[in-house]
Design an enzyme around this catalytic site. Structure first.
Site, short mmCIF file in Angstrom:
data_model
loop_
_atom_site.label_atom_id
_atom_site.label_comp_id
_atom_site.label_asym_id
_atom_site.label_seq_id
_atom_site.Cartn_x
_atom_site.Cartn_y
_atom_site.Cartn_z
N ASP A 1 0.84 -0.44 0.24
CA ASP A 1 -0.09 0.39 0.71
C ASP A 1 1.21 0.36 0.45
OD1 ASP A 1 -1.75 -1.73 0.21
OD2 ASP A 1 -2.50 -0.88 1.85
N ASP B 1 0.56 4.39 -2.31
CA ASP B 1 0.60 5.37 -1.50
C ASP B 1 0.87 6.37 -2.37
OD1 ASP B 1 -1.86 4.28 -0.45
OD2 ASP B 1 -1.25 4.53 1.24
N LYS C 1 -7.70 5.23 13.22
CA LYS C 1 -8.50 5.35 11.95
C LYS C 1 -8.40 3.65 11.42
CE LYS C 1 -8.50 7.44 7.76
NZ LYS C 1 -8.38 6.13 6.85
N ARG D 1 -19.55 1.43 0.51
CA ARG D 1 -19.14 3.35 0.76
C ARG D 1 -19.71 3.72 -1.06
NH1 ARG D 1 -14.05 7.59 1.68
NH2 ARG D 1 -13.28 5.71 0.45
N GLU E 1 -16.72 0.98 9.91
CA GLU E 1 -15.64 -0.16 9.45
C GLU E 1 -15.73 -1.42 9.28
OE1 GLU E 1 -13.98 2.36 7.36
OE2 GLU E 1 -12.14 1.16 6.91
N LYS F 1 -1.88 10.64 9.67
CA LYS F 1 -1.71 9.19 8.87
C LYS F 1 -0.02 9.38 9.32
CE LYS F 1 -4.34 7.48 5.50
NZ LYS F 1 -4.11 7.62 4.12
S1 IVH Z 1 -14.51 8.83 10.32
C1 IVH Z 1 -16.34 12.35 6.54
N1 IVH Z 1 -13.54 7.59 11.91
O1 IVH Z 1 -11.61 6.39 6.80
C2 IVH Z 1 -15.90 10.61 7.27
N2 IVH Z 1 -13.77 7.28 9.29
O2 IVH Z 1 -10.69 9.02 5.36
C3 IVH Z 1 -15.57 10.22 8.44
N3 IVH Z 1 -12.05 4.85 8.50
O3 IVH Z 1 -14.21 6.23 5.01
C4 IVH Z 1 -15.11 9.19 8.44
N4 IVH Z 1 -11.51 4.83 10.74
O4 IVH Z 1 -13.58 4.45 6.00
C5 IVH Z 1 -14.62 7.56 10.84
N5 IVH Z 1 -12.42 6.39 13.12
C6 IVH Z 1 -12.71 6.77 12.47
C7 IVH Z 1 -12.31 5.70 11.05
C8 IVH Z 1 -12.36 5.73 10.00
C9 IVH Z 1 -11.79 4.02 9.50
C10 IVH Z 1 -12.39 5.20 6.90
C11 IVH Z 1 -13.51 4.65 6.71
C12 IVH Z 1 -13.68 6.97 5.83
C13 IVH Z 1 -11.81 6.87 6.08
C14 IVH Z 1 -11.83 8.26 5.99
#
Ligand code: IVH
Length: 670
Positions: free
Chosen positions: A33, A37, A115, A136, A178, A318
């Site tokens: 990945d 990236d 995340k 999504r 997720e 990140k």
């Molecule tokens: S909040 C407006 N919280 O990361 C989007 N996302 O790049 C708000 N993800 O599509 C997302 N862990 O698939 C949020 N604790 C977390 C997350 C998370 C993984 C993923 C998710 C999202 C992407 C955002």
């Protein structure tokens, strides 16, 4: 050597599309990945600088995953957005500043969570009952994967009831989160596949994504997946006032969410959390790729709005990847203390595992041949043992057409025309022919101690020979570790002479930076270059990190010198040497130049009658001036010792350099 942006962008698009297809459609990625990236980041940068190069089919113009056939399409009630990436505290601060500008005077409360590295999914509950689960997709439209999600054990088919949250059981409640596969489940599955002689899965995220898109739910049920919520949506947004409240609601409704998620009032606390999570990264049950930081208040979140595909009120922090791609600008060879030639690849600076990397040792000719690395190549860099950067592989698809194969012997001859090299027996390393490593060491210690360099009293040729022969000095730093007893044990020394030597060495523990730089014996770095480097970089630390461009920007330093300096610092032996100096408390000092000649540069042509050129140069430097070997833009005085040649005169006129006589010079420096 490097391709033009237009061609480079085209090549990157083609390669990234191939990687994307392998990843999303075939579920069989051919690269890590981080490599994807990194190349994606490069393409984004080229497109940002040259917007005319963006094509509609560029991978940067896509939000989510490829929609593949087989599932019913479902339009999301509100877009499933992605997040802007930030990589360090500065970028986090810039994000907060942007919000402050839009909502001045209102302080933010931050909400942060881990995340997770899986795939986003939205669960729709009607009157508390799970009715639909949707991926999504392209952010607007996803795929109906309800049958598959129903097999995930921690997804409740009916929401739990709890005091204070009963309203969520009435009407529509959407839970976004997720889907991940826990590391332990992933490992167990792969172990079983390995035992059965079946091909192993690439990583938990791919496996989770591939599993959820299986058309047969029975197969899905055999692969343990988990769901972790990160959002709760209601028709009336006022029912979920903060992001923390959404998490509390999820827990109350019987839905798994990260327990680490928390609210912070200052950025400093957020950054502490960032570091804490990074430290526990490996011990978490699933893979993560950073942190999500959001404005906690959801009304404010909405007010801040959306730019493009990302909300202004949230970012993805990140962690810097352990791999990255960059371009090889040059391959330079460093000759070590023992006469061994070490090839070093010099790159465009790139951040890998938290620090900027701009060169890596290629070890030897065999390694160059194995990698088939060429100048102009795009390469994957990783950190071995998390410290030493190494070239992992070459992305041959991105090789410029004119990149020629490295012939190591020709490279050696080009860079060291004055030396001869040999490779003896099974040795993989080329060495300077006839190099007696002791002899080379003695010369370098002598040079370090000599008048022009550190000027260490009593450490002349004979003493150096005695110390090296006795095995007391094995590198430049060792002299600082000598004890009185060490020296007294040698025949040459008596009480007083031994003490004198030790004192003389100790006296040079804080040498002027330029003398220290000179004393290291870096090829092509003479007295004036050492002075220029010291006044430009002001510390060894800064000099060691200087890029070829930064070095070339110093007056009087060209490509050859710049490369030689970078190669010297890239040699792992020299890195060890510098650390040793530091641990022995040898700390060069940079002293800002003072004196009436600061800012004046001199060139002397011909011979002087009243003193040698070297002495005149020393005197000029003592007074803060610069001594140059040829007339340049910034030359203040051309001292005419005898007749001045036509070309020098022409240059002096062109640059407005003042021509003065020897007498005038003496007047200035007396
Ligand atoms: S909040 C407006 N919280 O990361 C989007 N996302 O790049 C708000 N993800 O599509 C997302 N862990 O698939 C949020 N604790 C977390 C997350 C998370 C993984 C993923 C998710 C999202 C992407 C955002």
């Amino acid at each position: 050597m490097q391709n033009q942006p237009k061609q480079r962008a085209q090549e990157l698009r083609t390669l990234l599309s191939k990687y994307g297809y392998e990843y999303h459609v075939l579920d069989a990625p051919s690269v890590d990945d981080a490599v994807y990236d990194s190349l994606f980041g490069e393409l984004k940068k080229i497109e940002a600088q040259n917007p005319e190069l963006i094509t509609p089919d560029s991978p940067t113009q896509r939000v989510g995953n490829e929609l593949i056939g087989g599932f019913k399409k479902v339009t999301h009630s509100s877009r499933m957005l992605s997040l802007n990436d930030v990589f360090d505290v500065k970028e986090v601060e810039a994000w907060v500043e942007r919000m402050d500008k839009l909502l001045p005077g209102r302080s933010h409360e931050f909400f942060a969570d881990i995340k997770m590295d899986g795939l986003a999914c939205s669960l729709i509950y009607q009157d508390g009952l799970l009715t639909q689960a949707v991926t999504r997709g392209d952010s607007f439209v996803g795929e109906d994967v309800t049958a598959n999600v129903r097999t995930i054990k921690n997804v409740p088919l009916r929401l739990h009831t709890q005091k204070g949250f009963k309203n969520f059981l009435v009407g529509r409640t959407e839970i976004r989160g997720e889907i991940v596969m826990l590391k332990k489940h992933f490992e167990a599955l792969n172990k079983a596949r390995h035992a059965a002689g079946e091909p192993e899965f690439a990583n938990p995220r791919n496996l989770a994504a591939g599993t959820i898109r299986q058309l047969d739910p029975k197969l899905v049920a055999q692969r343990p997946l988990s769901f972790n919520a990160y959002d709760v949506l209601r028709e009336d947004p006022a029912e979920v006032p903060t992001n923390m409240f959404a998490y509390e609601a999820a827990s109350a409704l019987g839905i798994t969410r990260n327990k680490q998620a928390a609210v912070f009032t200052t950025l400093k606390d957020v950054m502490t959390f960032v570091n804490e999570v990074e430290a526990m990264r490996d011990s978490l049950p699933y893979n993560i790729d950073g942190l999500v930081i959001k404005v906690n208040d959801r009304a404010k979140f909405r007010e801040l709005g959306i730019v493009g595909k990302q909300p202004r009120a949230a970012v993805a922090y990140k962690y810097s990847p352990e791999q990255a791609t960059t371009i090889v600008k040059d391959i330079v060879i460093s000759i070590g203390r023992t006469g061994a030639a070490t090839p070093v690849a010099v790159f465009d600076p790139v951040v890998v595992a938290g620090s900027t990397v701009q060169h890596a040792s290629l070890h030897n000719a065999d390694e160059i041949a194995r990698l088939d690395i060429r100048v102009g190549d795009t390469v994957v860099i990783f950190k071995a043992g998390d410290i030493i950067p190494q070239v992992q592989s070459v992305v041959t698809e991105l090789r410029p057409k004119n990149a020629s194969k490295v012939n190591y012997e020709i490279l050696l001859a080009d860079q060291y025309p004055e030396l001869e090299f040999e490779r003896v027996g099974k040795d993989v390393v080329y060495r300077v022919k006839g190099a007696d490593s002791d002899l080379m060491l003695k010369r370098s210690v002598e040079y370090y101690a000599s008048k022009g360099s550190l000027d260490i009293d009593t450490l002349g040729e004979k003493n150096v020979v005695a110390l090296v022969d006795a095995g007391l000095v094995k590198d430049l730093a060792d002299m600082y570790a000598l004890s009185l007893d060490d020296v007294l044990a040698l025949d040459r020394f008596a009480d007083i002479s031994a003490r004198k030597l030790i004192d003389a060495i100790a006296e040079k523990k804080n040498p002027p930076l330029e003398k220290f730089i000179l004393g290291l014996g870096i090829r092509h770095v003479g007295t004036q270059t050492a002075i220029d480097l010291a006044s430009q970089f002001e510390s060894m630390e800064a000099l060691s990190q200087a890029s070829i461009e930064q070095l070339e920007a110093v007056d009087g330093i060209g490509k050859v010198v710049a490369e030689s300096i970078v190669a010297w610092f890239a040699d792992p032996d020299n890195e060890v040497l510098l650390e040793k100096f530091t641990s022995l408390n040898v700390k060069p000092q940079f002293i800002k130049k003072t004196g009436k000649l600061v800012g004046s540069a001199f060139v002397i042509t011909g011979t002087l009658s009243s003193m040698s050129r070297d002495n005149a140069a020393d005197r000029i430097r003592e007074l803060g001036g610069t001594f140059q070997s040829a007339v340049a833009k910034d030359t203040t005085y051309l001292v005419a010792g005898g007749k001045v040649g036509g070309s020098k005169l022409k240059k002096a006129q062109e640059y407005g350099t003042k021509i003065i006589s020897e007498d005038e010079l003496m007047e200035i420096i007396k």
